[in-house]
Design a protein around this motif. Structure first.
Motif, PDB file in Angstrom:
ATOM      1  N   ILE A 225      52.886  27.702  78.006  1.00 60.40           N
ATOM      2  CA  ILE A 225      52.771  28.968  77.327  1.00 60.40           C
ATOM      3  C   ILE A 225      51.323  29.362  77.319  1.00 60.40           C
ATOM      4  CG2 ILE A 225      53.433  30.238  75.298  1.00 60.40           C
ATOM      5  CD1 ILE A 225      55.515  28.540  76.758  1.00 60.40           C
ATOM      6  N   LEU A 226      50.999  30.168  76.371  1.00 60.92           N
ATOM      7  CA  LEU A 226      49.607  30.533  76.242  1.00 60.92           C
ATOM      8  C   LEU A 226      49.008  29.489  75.362  1.00 60.92           C
ATOM      9  CD1 LEU A 226      50.608  34.110  75.847  1.00 60.92           C
ATOM     10  CD2 LEU A 226      49.857  32.892  77.845  1.00 60.92           C
ATOM     11  N   THR A 227      49.863  28.680  74.957  1.00 59.00           N
ATOM     12  CA  THR A 227      49.432  27.468  74.290  1.00 59.00           C
ATOM     13  C   THR A 227      48.460  26.847  75.250  1.00 59.00           C
ATOM     14  OG1 THR A 227      51.457  27.116  73.216  1.00 59.00           O
ATOM     15  CG2 THR A 227      50.223  25.171  73.757  1.00 59.00           C
ATOM     16  N   ALA A 228      48.765  27.136  76.439  1.00 54.82           N
ATOM     17  CA  ALA A 228      47.918  26.835  77.572  1.00 54.82           C
ATOM     18  C   ALA A 228      47.053  25.607  77.456  1.00 54.82           C
ATOM     19  CB  ALA A 228      47.024  28.033  77.833  1.00 54.82           C
ATOM     20  N   SER A 229      45.887  25.787  77.998  1.00 52.66           N
ATOM     21  CA  SER A 229      44.998  24.662  78.206  1.00 52.66           C
ATOM     22  C   SER A 229      44.898  23.761  76.996  1.00 52.66           C
ATOM     23  CB  SER A 229      43.629  25.188  78.560  1.00 52.66           C
ATOM     24  OG  SER A 229      43.408  26.381  77.850  1.00 52.66           O
ATOM     25  N   PRO A 230      45.209  22.549  77.210  1.00 50.08           N
ATOM     26  CA  PRO A 230      45.163  21.558  76.159  1.00 50.08           C
ATOM     27  C   PRO A 230      43.794  21.511  75.486  1.00 50.08           C
ATOM     28  CG  PRO A 230      46.169  20.638  78.110  1.00 50.08           C
ATOM     29  CD  PRO A 230      45.679  22.006  78.472  1.00 50.08           C
ATOM     30  N   ASN A 231      42.795  21.550  76.266  1.00 46.45           N
ATOM     31  CA  ASN A 231      41.459  21.559  75.685  1.00 46.45           C
ATOM     32  C   ASN A 231      40.620  22.653  76.308  1.00 46.45           C
ATOM     33  OD1 ASN A 231      41.532  20.386  78.102  1.00 46.45           O
ATOM     34  ND2 ASN A 231      40.822  18.407  77.409  1.00 46.45           N
ATOM     35  N   PRO A 232      40.836  23.835  75.824  1.00 45.40           N
ATOM     36  CA  PRO A 232      40.183  25.009  76.380  1.00 45.40           C
ATOM     37  C   PRO A 232      38.673  24.950  76.266  1.00 45.40           C
ATOM     38  CG  PRO A 232      41.175  25.499  74.279  1.00 45.40           C
ATOM     39  CD  PRO A 232      41.602  24.125  74.644  1.00 45.40           C
ATOM     40  N   LYS A 233      38.224  24.398  75.212  1.00 50.78           N
ATOM     41  CA  LYS A 233      36.771  24.415  75.022  1.00 50.78           C
ATOM     42  C   LYS A 233      36.157  23.096  75.476  1.00 50.78           C
ATOM     43  CE  LYS A 233      35.793  22.075  71.176  1.00 50.78           C
ATOM     44  NZ  LYS A 233      34.766  21.860  70.251  1.00 50.78           N
ATOM     45  N   GLN A 234      36.238  22.930  76.731  1.00 53.70           N
ATOM     46  CA  GLN A 234      35.621  21.728  77.242  1.00 53.70           C
ATOM     47  C   GLN A 234      34.507  22.142  78.171  1.00 53.70           C
ATOM     48  OE1 GLN A 234      37.793  19.427  80.029  1.00 53.70           O
ATOM     49  NE2 GLN A 234      37.029  17.527  79.175  1.00 53.70           N
ATOM     50  N   MET A 235      33.367  22.254  77.655  1.00 51.86           N
ATOM     51  CA  MET A 235      32.288  22.702  78.504  1.00 51.86           C
ATOM     52  C   MET A 235      31.922  21.612  79.492  1.00 51.86           C
ATOM     53  SD  MET A 235      29.588  22.672  75.449  1.00 51.86           S
ATOM     54  CE  MET A 235      29.439  21.121  74.603  1.00 51.86           C
ATOM     55  N   THR A 236      31.382  22.068  80.542  1.00 55.34           N
ATOM     56  CA  THR A 236      31.116  21.157  81.640  1.00 55.34           C
ATOM     57  C   THR A 236      30.132  20.077  81.247  1.00 55.34           C
ATOM     58  OG1 THR A 236      29.656  22.891  82.353  1.00 55.34           O
ATOM     59  CG2 THR A 236      31.693  22.613  83.573  1.00 55.34           C
ATOM     60  N   GLY A 237      30.666  18.961  81.002  1.00 58.79           N
ATOM     61  CA  GLY A 237      29.851  17.787  80.733  1.00 58.79           C
ATOM     62  C   GLY A 237      28.766  17.956  79.685  1.00 58.79           C
ATOM     63  N   THR A 238      29.152  18.442  78.563  1.00 55.62           N
ATOM     64  CA  THR A 238      28.207  18.531  77.457  1.00 55.62           C
ATOM     65  C   THR A 238      26.904  19.213  77.858  1.00 55.62           C
ATOM     66  OG1 THR A 238      29.037  16.406  76.754  1.00 55.62           O
ATOM     67  CG2 THR A 238      27.137  17.251  75.603  1.00 55.62           C
ATOM     68  N   ARG A 239      26.824  20.398  77.456  1.00 54.51           N
ATOM     69  CA  ARG A 239      25.636  21.158  77.820  1.00 54.51           C
ATOM     70  C   ARG A 239      24.346  20.498  77.353  1.00 54.51           C
ATOM     71  NH1 ARG A 239      24.562  27.390  78.519  1.00 54.51           N
ATOM     72  NH2 ARG A 239      25.876  27.981  76.820  1.00 54.51           N
ATOM     73  N   LYS A 240      23.309  20.813  78.064  1.00 54.31           N
ATOM     74  CA  LYS A 240      22.025  20.212  77.696  1.00 54.31           C
ATOM     75  C   LYS A 240      21.694  20.579  76.254  1.00 54.31           C
ATOM     76  CE  LYS A 240      19.676  21.933  81.035  1.00 54.31           C
ATOM     77  NZ  LYS A 240      18.558  22.307  81.924  1.00 54.31           N
ATOM     78  N   PRO A 241      21.231  19.622  75.530  1.00 59.90           N
ATOM     79  CA  PRO A 241      20.906  19.836  74.120  1.00 59.90           C
ATOM     80  C   PRO A 241      19.858  20.923  73.962  1.00 59.90           C
ATOM     81  CG  PRO A 241      20.965  17.493  74.638  1.00 59.90           C
ATOM     82  CD  PRO A 241      21.110  18.220  75.935  1.00 59.90           C
ATOM     83  N   ARG A 242      19.484  21.444  75.042  1.00 57.88           N
ATOM     84  CA  ARG A 242      18.483  22.501  75.107  1.00 57.88           C
ATOM     85  C   ARG A 242      17.066  21.926  75.004  1.00 57.88           C
ATOM     86  NH1 ARG A 242      17.673  27.396  71.044  1.00 57.88           N
ATOM     87  NH2 ARG A 242      19.230  28.553  72.156  1.00 57.88           N
ATOM     88  N   GLY A 243      16.291  22.429  75.842  1.00 56.00           N
ATOM     89  CA  GLY A 243      14.918  21.915  75.919  1.00 56.00           C
ATOM     90  C   GLY A 243      14.088  22.216  74.687  1.00 56.00           C
ATOM     91  N   GLU A 244      12.958  21.604  74.673  1.00 58.98           N
ATOM     92  CA  GLU A 244      12.065  21.765  73.541  1.00 58.98           C
ATOM     93  C   GLU A 244      11.028  22.853  73.786  1.00 58.98           C
ATOM     94  OE1 GLU A 244      10.516  20.658  69.998  1.00 58.98           O
ATOM     95  OE2 GLU A 244      12.294  21.766  70.658  1.00 58.98           O
ATOM     96  N   ALA A 245      10.412  22.714  74.917  1.00 64.00           N
ATOM     97  CA  ALA A 245       9.287  23.583  75.243  1.00 64.00           C
ATOM     98  C   ALA A 245       9.590  25.067  75.072  1.00 64.00           C
ATOM     99  CB  ALA A 245       8.830  23.307  76.667  1.00 64.00           C
ATOM    100  N   LYS A 246       8.563  25.795  74.751  1.00 59.94           N
ATOM    101  CA  LYS A 246       8.717  27.246  74.671  1.00 59.94           C
ATOM    102  C   LYS A 246       8.858  27.789  76.073  1.00 59.94           C
ATOM    103  CE  LYS A 246       6.067  28.328  70.502  1.00 59.94           C
ATOM    104  NZ  LYS A 246       5.857  26.994  69.969  1.00 59.94           N
ATOM    105  N   LYS A 247       9.727  28.680  76.205  1.00 59.07           N
ATOM    106  CA  LYS A 247       9.941  29.256  77.514  1.00 59.07           C
ATOM    107  C   LYS A 247       9.269  30.607  77.591  1.00 59.07           C
ATOM    108  CE  LYS A 247      12.143  25.647  78.426  1.00 59.07           C
ATOM    109  NZ  LYS A 247      13.585  25.543  78.502  1.00 59.07           N
ATOM    110  N   CYS A 248       9.318  31.147  78.748  1.00 54.76           N
ATOM    111  CA  CYS A 248       8.656  32.417  78.993  1.00 54.76           C
ATOM    112  C   CYS A 248       8.943  33.450  77.906  1.00 54.76           C
ATOM    113  CB  CYS A 248       9.085  32.963  80.337  1.00 54.76           C
ATOM    114  SG  CYS A 248       8.580  31.940  81.715  1.00 54.76           S
ATOM    115  N   ARG A 249      10.151  33.551  77.603  1.00 52.00           N
ATOM    116  CA  ARG A 249      10.541  34.562  76.626  1.00 52.00           C
ATOM    117  C   ARG A 249       9.742  34.432  75.355  1.00 52.00           C
ATOM    118  NH1 ARG A 249      15.727  37.022  75.740  1.00 52.00           N
ATOM    119  NH2 ARG A 249      15.904  37.814  73.612  1.00 52.00           N
ATOM    120  N   LYS A 250       9.729  33.237  74.854  1.00 49.15           N
ATOM    121  CA  LYS A 250       9.065  33.033  73.591  1.00 49.15           C
ATOM    122  C   LYS A 250       7.552  33.176  73.735  1.00 49.15           C
ATOM    123  CE  LYS A 250      10.409  30.701  69.512  1.00 49.15           C
ATOM    124  NZ  LYS A 250      11.447  29.769  69.078  1.00 49.15           N
ATOM    125  N   VAL A 251       7.072  32.744  74.859  1.00 49.47           N
ATOM    126  CA  VAL A 251       5.640  32.793  75.072  1.00 49.47           C
ATOM    127  C   VAL A 251       5.137  34.215  75.225  1.00 49.47           C
ATOM    128  CG1 VAL A 251       3.780  32.193  76.646  1.00 49.47           C
ATOM    129  CG2 VAL A 251       5.531  30.523  76.082  1.00 49.47           C
TER     130      VAL A 251
END
Length: 275
Positions: A225-251
């Motif tokens: 059904i639309l019950t569909a995907s048993p685990n819909p929210k399974q992101m691809t291998g745990t996304r990176k915890p996100r970097g620390e450094a300031k990126k261009c945007r912030k800089v």
DNA sequence: CATGCCGGGGG
DNA sequence: CCCCCGGCATG
């Protein structure tokens, strides 16, 4: 998981009439297989009984169990209802008696027990003459249960539609070919025409048809059904915890955006300030 | 809300 | 490819 069921289906399949009918031409004999595989050749075969039924493609369960499964499913009070019954509380216990009616075209036989109707269907329509004692639940789709009461006949039909508000519009079903790519190696023999099958046939039986039904034939393998995907929210291998450094945007800030590294401008992973 | 950026989409 | 953006996880 998908592979598991698919495999199971294939297994049960290969043990069917296929063996004798060989691979060529007249598989009209292998009605069983046929109906299993899909509804394509059904038209010429007499398996197209679905067409004579009301188009009521309302998915009984919708996305209810979804949350239950994917998210721990701790305190879910109504999940059980969804799993076992109709979303919309229907006056169940009527003074009527339960009957089972064959949905096969021009048949309409009514029996009082599910086993009886199943036997009937197996023998009469599926052509499985006794052989292979066990039933794989396929018959479930070919009959409906109903309360025999005052306006039985009309109710027989309406009982197919759980009075759901979402009962209109285009069929939200993804019928036949939706069983993903899993094991697609064996399916080709049905793929060509099966697509033309009317979406109506997706839903035939009701109630228990969507419940406990471990294995089923390939053709019927509609998505859970639309019950569909048993685990819909399974992101691809745990996304990176996100970097620390300031990126261009912030800089540089939104202004001076032109100073960002291209990646940042494209909203991609920053290439200048890597972690 | 702000950030970082994956997954797509269009040219 | 190049350029963008929707959307989402995450601070």
């Amino acid at each position: 998981m998908d592979e598991a069921i698919a495999a199971a289906a294939l297994t049960s399949l290969s043990s069917g009439p296929m063996v004798l009918g060989a691979g060529s031409g007249s598989f009209s004999e292998a009605c069983a297989v046929n109906s299993i595989l899909s509804y394509n050749s059904g038209a010429s075969n007499g398996c197209d009984f679905y067409t004579s039924f009301p188009t009521t493609p309302s998915p009984p369960l919708q996305n209810a169990p979804l949350s239950a499964h994917s998210d721990a499913g701790l305190e879910d009070s109504d999940t059980t209802h969804f799993l076992f019954g109709d979303p919309t509380p229907r006056k169940r216990k009527n003074s009527g008696r339960l009957m089972f009616r064959c949905l096969w075209k021009n048949c309409g036989k009514v029996l009082s027990t599910s086993t009886a109707i199943q036997k009937h269907i197996r023998a009469m329509h599926l052509g499985r003459c006794g052989e292979q004692g066990h039933n794989d639940g396929e018959e479930d789709f070919y009959y409906t249960e109903m309360d025999v009461n005052v306006d039985t006949l009309t109710d027989g039909l309406s009982s197919l539609t759980p009075t759901s508000p979402t009962t209109t519009g285009p069929p939200p079903f993804l019928c036949p070919g939706s069983l993903g790519a899993a094991n697609s190696t064996e399916l080709p023999l049905i793929s060509p025409l099966s697509l033309s099958a009317p979406s109506t046939l997706c839903h035939v039986h009701t109630d228990h048809a969507y419940q406990v039904r471990p294995t089923l034939s390939i053709g019927e393998k509609r998505p859970q059904i639309l019950t569909a995907s048993p685990n819909p929210k399974q992101m691809t291998g745990t996304r990176k915890p996100r970097g620390e450094a300031k990126k261009c945007r912030k800089v540089y800030g939104m202004e001076r955006k032109e100073m960002w590294c291209t990646a940042c401008r494209w909203k991609k992973a920053c290439q200048r300030f890597i972690d």
